[in-house]
Design an enzyme around this catalytic site. Structure first.
Site, PDB file in Angstrom:
ATOM      1  CG  ASP A   8      -1.840   1.197   1.256  1.00  0.00           C
ATOM      2  OD1 ASP A   8      -2.303   1.620   0.181  1.00  0.00           O
ATOM      3  OD2 ASP A   8      -2.095   1.718   2.357  1.00  0.00           O
ATOM      4  CD  GLU A  68      -5.726   1.107  -2.983  1.00  0.00           C
ATOM      5  OE1 GLU A  68      -5.876   0.465  -1.922  1.00  0.00           O
ATOM      6  OE2 GLU A  68      -5.852   2.330  -3.065  1.00  0.00           O
ATOM      7  CG  ASP A 140      -0.469   3.485   6.101  1.00  0.00           C
ATOM      8  OD1 ASP A 140      -0.877   4.174   5.152  1.00  0.00           O
ATOM      9  OD2 ASP A 140      -0.299   3.918   7.248  1.00  0.00           O
TER      10      ASP A 140
END
Length: 169
Positions: A8, A68, A140
Site C-alpha cells: 500500500d 493497489e 497502511d
C-alpha cells in the site's frame, strides 16, 4: 506454494503485508510499515521507500507483489506523489523478480467483506479474523495485507475452477 506481498504505497508511509498460500490455506506471515521521515525532501523519502521495499523483498522472497490500482483524488499534488510512490514500489518489485498484480481498492473490499463500500476498519476486522490475527494494525499495513490476502483467494478460486473443468470437460 506462493508467498504474496501486498504493498500500500504512500510518500511518507508505505504498508506491506505478507501471506503464504498453498492453494487451500492462506497463512499470515507478517505486516507492517515502511516510514520515511516527513522532515525529508520528497525525493529522499521516495529513495528510502524504494530501498526498503527492495530490502524487504530480498529478506522475504515473495513470488508475487500486489499493489493497489491508482485512483484519481481531488488533490493533484497528492495524486502525483502517490503515483511516484507506486512507481518506485512497482519498480522495486519487478527488479527483484516478482510477478506484479494490481487491484482496485473497491474490488478488494468487496472480495473480503462482500461490499465495495466497506470502511478500512470493517475490512481489517474481517481480514484479521480470517487470518487469526488478534492485534490491531495501522491502516497502511492492513490495507497491504488485504491486497495480499485477496490475491491469494483469487489464486485459490482460479485453481478450483480449473480442477472442476478438468473433471467435467
Amino acid at each position: 506454494m506462493k508467498v504474496i506481498l501486498g504493498i500500500d504505497p504512500g510518500s511518507q508511509v508505505t504498508g506491506f503485508g505478507l501471506v503464504k498460500s498453498d492453494g487451500s490455506r492462506i497463512e499470515h506471515l507478517s505486516h507492517g510499515v515502511i516510514a520515511a521521515p516527513a522532515s525529508l525532501d520528497f525525493s529522499e523519502r521516495i529513495g528510502i521507500i524504494a530501498a526498503e521495499i527492495e530490502a524487504l523483498i530480498n529478506r522475504t522472497g515473495p513470488d508475487i507483489a500486489v499493489i493497489e490500482r491508482i485512483f484519481l483524488g481531488k488533490n493533484a499534488d497528492s495524486a502525483f506523489k502517490l503515483g511516484h510512490a507506486r512507481g518506485v514500489a512497482m519498480a522495486a518489485a519487478v527488479r527483484q523478480g516478482c510477478e506484479l498484480v494490481e487491484y482496485a481498492a473497491r474490488a478488494v473490499k468487496k472480495g473480503i467483506t462482500g461490499s465495495g463500500t466497506s470502511t478500512k476498519e470493517q475490512v481489517q476486522l474481517v481480514l484479521f479474523a480470517a487470518l487469526g490475527i488478534r492485534a490491531q494494525a495501522r491502516a497502511d499495513a492492513s490495507d497491504a495485507l488485504a491486497l495480499a490476502y485477496f490475491h491469494a483467494r483469487n489464486i485459490e478460486v482460479a485453481a478450483g475452477i480449473r480442477r472442476s473443468q478438468e473433471k467435467h470437460p
